[in-house]
Design a protein around this motif. Structure first.
Motif, PDB file in Angstrom:
ATOM      1  N   PRO A 194       1.000  -1.258   0.098  1.00 19.73           N
ATOM      2  CA  PRO A 194       0.275   0.024  -0.021  1.00 19.73           C
ATOM      3  C   PRO A 194       0.872   1.240  -0.053  1.00 19.73           C
ATOM      4  O   PRO A 194       0.464   2.415  -0.664  1.00 19.73           O
ATOM      5  CB  PRO A 194      -1.068  -0.036   1.098  1.00 19.73           C
ATOM      6  CG  PRO A 194      -0.899  -1.708   1.450  1.00 19.73           C
ATOM      7  CD  PRO A 194       0.318  -2.102   0.923  1.00 19.73           C
ATOM      8  N   LYS A 195       1.984   1.238   0.725  1.00 18.26           N
ATOM      9  CA  LYS A 195       2.896   2.324   0.747  1.00 18.26           C
ATOM     10  C   LYS A 195       3.569   2.569  -0.804  1.00 18.26           C
ATOM     11  O   LYS A 195       3.523   3.919  -1.053  1.00 18.26           O
ATOM     12  CB  LYS A 195       4.076   2.207   1.813  1.00 18.26           C
ATOM     13  CG  LYS A 195       5.040   3.187   1.957  1.00 18.26           C
ATOM     14  CD  LYS A 195       6.088   2.946   3.108  1.00 18.26           C
ATOM     15  CE  LYS A 195       6.899   4.074   3.280  1.00 18.26           C
ATOM     16  NZ  LYS A 195       7.789   3.915   4.150  1.00 18.26           N
ATOM     17  N   VAL A 196       3.665   1.508  -1.544  1.00 18.57           N
ATOM     18  CA  VAL A 196       4.338   1.686  -2.652  1.00 18.57           C
ATOM     19  C   VAL A 196       3.316   2.287  -3.709  1.00 18.57           C
ATOM     20  O   VAL A 196       3.500   3.334  -4.337  1.00 18.57           O
ATOM     21  CB  VAL A 196       4.714   0.576  -3.291  1.00 18.57           C
ATOM     22  CG1 VAL A 196       5.459   0.530  -4.886  1.00 18.57           C
ATOM     23  CG2 VAL A 196       6.194   0.091  -2.450  1.00 18.57           C
ATOM     24  N   ILE A 219     -11.122   2.643  -0.358  1.00 17.08           N
ATOM     25  CA  ILE A 219     -10.317   1.466  -0.024  1.00 17.08           C
ATOM     26  C   ILE A 219     -11.376   0.512   0.614  1.00 17.08           C
ATOM     27  O   ILE A 219     -12.308   1.208   1.723  1.00 17.08           O
ATOM     28  CB  ILE A 219      -9.303   1.926   1.359  1.00 17.08           C
ATOM     29  CG1 ILE A 219      -8.270   2.736   0.460  1.00 17.08           C
ATOM     30  CG2 ILE A 219      -8.834   0.589   1.842  1.00 17.08           C
ATOM     31  CD1 ILE A 219      -7.251   3.296   1.495  1.00 17.08           C
ATOM     32  N   ARG A 220     -11.568  -0.703   0.409  1.00 16.19           N
ATOM     33  CA  ARG A 220     -12.506  -1.653   0.962  1.00 16.19           C
ATOM     34  C   ARG A 220     -11.898  -2.963   1.583  1.00 16.19           C
ATOM     35  O   ARG A 220     -10.954  -3.478   1.044  1.00 16.19           O
ATOM     36  CB  ARG A 220     -13.281  -2.267  -0.416  1.00 16.19           C
ATOM     37  CG  ARG A 220     -14.952  -1.774  -0.328  1.00 16.19           C
ATOM     38  CD  ARG A 220     -15.619  -2.470  -1.543  1.00 16.19           C
ATOM     39  NE  ARG A 220     -15.643  -1.248  -2.547  1.00 16.19           N
ATOM     40  CZ  ARG A 220     -15.658  -1.659  -3.995  1.00 16.19           C
ATOM     41  NH1 ARG A 220     -15.566  -2.844  -4.306  1.00 16.19           N
ATOM     42  NH2 ARG A 220     -15.887  -0.597  -4.812  1.00 16.19           N
ATOM     43  N   ILE A 279      -7.597  -6.350   1.571  1.00 16.26           N
ATOM     44  CA  ILE A 279      -7.811  -5.026   1.402  1.00 16.26           C
ATOM     45  C   ILE A 279      -7.805  -4.675  -0.093  1.00 16.26           C
ATOM     46  O   ILE A 279      -6.937  -5.004  -0.646  1.00 16.26           O
ATOM     47  CB  ILE A 279      -7.023  -4.050   2.179  1.00 16.26           C
ATOM     48  CG1 ILE A 279      -7.441  -4.486   3.775  1.00 16.26           C
ATOM     49  CG2 ILE A 279      -7.568  -2.654   1.932  1.00 16.26           C
ATOM     50  CD1 ILE A 279      -6.332  -3.830   4.801  1.00 16.26           C
ATOM     51  N   ASN A 280      -9.038  -4.072  -0.470  1.00 14.81           N
ATOM     52  CA  ASN A 280      -8.882  -3.507  -1.891  1.00 14.81           C
ATOM     53  C   ASN A 280      -8.588  -1.980  -2.021  1.00 14.81           C
ATOM     54  O   ASN A 280      -9.476  -1.318  -1.766  1.00 14.81           O
ATOM     55  CB  ASN A 280     -10.437  -4.136  -2.404  1.00 14.81           C
ATOM     56  CG  ASN A 280     -10.618  -3.630  -3.993  1.00 14.81           C
ATOM     57  OD1 ASN A 280      -9.611  -3.356  -4.712  1.00 14.81           O
ATOM     58  ND2 ASN A 280     -11.821  -4.421  -4.463  1.00 14.81           N
ATOM     59  N   TYR A 281      -7.742  -1.804  -2.761  1.00 13.45           N
ATOM     60  CA  TYR A 281      -7.317  -0.468  -3.006  1.00 13.45           C
ATOM     61  C   TYR A 281      -7.713   0.014  -4.471  1.00 13.45           C
ATOM     62  O   TYR A 281      -7.221  -0.770  -5.347  1.00 13.45           O
ATOM     63  CB  TYR A 281      -5.825   0.111  -2.703  1.00 13.45           C
ATOM     64  CG  TYR A 281      -5.249  -0.429  -1.403  1.00 13.45           C
ATOM     65  CD1 TYR A 281      -5.164   0.913  -0.608  1.00 13.45           C
ATOM     66  CD2 TYR A 281      -5.259  -1.622  -0.752  1.00 13.45           C
ATOM     67  CE1 TYR A 281      -4.618   0.926   0.816  1.00 13.45           C
ATOM     68  CE2 TYR A 281      -4.835  -1.519   0.722  1.00 13.45           C
ATOM     69  CZ  TYR A 281      -4.498  -0.320   1.314  1.00 13.45           C
ATOM     70  OH  TYR A 281      -4.325  -0.286   2.695  1.00 13.45           O
ATOM     71  N   ILE A 282      -8.729   0.753  -4.597  1.00  9.23           N
ATOM     72  CA  ILE A 282      -9.389   0.887  -5.808  1.00  9.23           C
ATOM     73  C   ILE A 282      -9.025   2.508  -6.428  1.00  9.23           C
ATOM     74  O   ILE A 282      -9.088   3.374  -5.300  1.00  9.23           O
ATOM     75  CB  ILE A 282     -10.850   1.178  -5.577  1.00  9.23           C
ATOM     76  CG1 ILE A 282     -11.415  -0.291  -5.161  1.00  9.23           C
ATOM     77  CG2 ILE A 282     -11.416   1.331  -6.966  1.00  9.23           C
ATOM     78  CD1 ILE A 282     -12.713  -0.181  -4.718  1.00  9.23           C
ATOM     79  N   LEU A 302      -9.418   0.293 -11.173  1.00 11.67           N
ATOM     80  CA  LEU A 302      -8.334  -0.707 -11.067  1.00 11.67           C
ATOM     81  C   LEU A 302      -8.209  -0.949  -9.470  1.00 11.67           C
ATOM     82  O   LEU A 302      -8.103  -0.189  -8.767  1.00 11.67           O
ATOM     83  CB  LEU A 302      -6.959  -0.003 -11.674  1.00 11.67           C
ATOM     84  CG  LEU A 302      -5.885  -0.733 -11.836  1.00 11.67           C
ATOM     85  CD1 LEU A 302      -6.154  -1.745 -12.934  1.00 11.67           C
ATOM     86  CD2 LEU A 302      -4.389   0.010 -12.333  1.00 11.67           C
ATOM     87  N   GLN A 303      -8.174  -2.325  -9.273  1.00 13.31           N
ATOM     88  CA  GLN A 303      -8.486  -2.781  -7.957  1.00 13.31           C
ATOM     89  C   GLN A 303      -7.130  -3.636  -7.579  1.00 13.31           C
ATOM     90  O   GLN A 303      -6.802  -4.492  -8.234  1.00 13.31           O
ATOM     91  CB  GLN A 303      -9.551  -3.764  -7.475  1.00 13.31           C
ATOM     92  CG  GLN A 303     -10.908  -3.171  -8.101  1.00 13.31           C
ATOM     93  CD  GLN A 303     -11.869  -3.900  -7.822  1.00 13.31           C
ATOM     94  OE1 GLN A 303     -11.850  -5.045  -7.766  1.00 13.31           O
ATOM     95  NE2 GLN A 303     -13.267  -3.275  -7.848  1.00 13.31           N
ATOM     96  N   PHE A 304      -6.360  -3.014  -6.457  1.00 10.62           N
ATOM     97  CA  PHE A 304      -5.245  -3.736  -6.131  1.00 10.62           C
ATOM     98  C   PHE A 304      -5.479  -4.475  -4.942  1.00 10.62           C
ATOM     99  O   PHE A 304      -5.958  -3.908  -3.624  1.00 10.62           O
ATOM    100  CB  PHE A 304      -4.109  -2.900  -5.493  1.00 10.62           C
ATOM    101  CG  PHE A 304      -3.584  -1.919  -6.997  1.00 10.62           C
ATOM    102  CD1 PHE A 304      -2.570  -2.744  -7.483  1.00 10.62           C
ATOM    103  CD2 PHE A 304      -3.916  -0.809  -7.347  1.00 10.62           C
ATOM    104  CE1 PHE A 304      -2.120  -1.937  -8.769  1.00 10.62           C
ATOM    105  CE2 PHE A 304      -3.643  -0.204  -8.562  1.00 10.62           C
ATOM    106  CZ  PHE A 304      -2.481  -0.721  -9.271  1.00 10.62           C
TER     107      PHE A 304
END
Length: 154
Positions: A102-104, A115-116, A124-127, A135-137
């Motif tokens: 998440p930091k990167v 964020i979900r 955790i889904n970073y959108i 785009l979901q990470f």
């Protein structure tokens, strides 16, 4: 850090930017290039990748193509009209998505638009909104990216 351990991480950052930039046109890079969300069909995925080595997963949602010999792994889901609804990117056996945290993501792409928490998998889904797409990470309990989803923005 020895010089070899930086190479997969550097490659992962290059990949991260390629994926992010392609997401604005509803595509993923590499072997999936040219296959666009809601435009291209299951037939065109099969023409590009061949029939999936293992048809779908247990819920028959995705066709999976595993990473091999430097080629990244992908999975495709489809709309009722057989057009692509979602593309998942799993990375290659060389480039590790695990070096993306998440930091990167924050440093490279800025703050996520949403964020979900995914309670069923404890991920955790970073959108990130990319025009008509998102785009979901998907970040696992180890705080690294497990895979990346691309789909139409809701």
């Amino acid at each position: 850090m020895d010089s070899t351990s930086g190479i997969p991480k550097e490659h992962a950052l290059t990949t991260l930017h390629e994926i992010y930039n392609k997401a604005f046109s509803g595509e993923m890079p590499y072997t999936a290039k040219g296959l666009t969300i809601s435009e291209n069909t299951k037939k065109e995925v099969y023409e590009t990748f061949g029939s999936p080595p293992e048809p779908g997963n247990t819920d028959e949602t995705f066709d999976y193509y595993h990473a091999e010999m430097g080629h990244p792994g992908f999975a495709f889901a489809y709309n009722d009209d057989k057009t692509i609804s979602q593309i998942r990117y799993f990375g290659t056996n060389v480039e590790r998505l695990g070096s993306i945290t998440p930091k990167v993501l924050g440093k490279q792409l800025g703050s996520a638009d949403e964020i979900r928490h995914i309670s069923s998998t404890n991920e955790i889904n970073y959108i990130y909104k990319t025009g008509n797409y998102e785009l979901q990470f998907i970040v696992g309990e180890d705080q690294t990216v497990d895979h990346i989803n691309l789909l139409e923005a809701k």
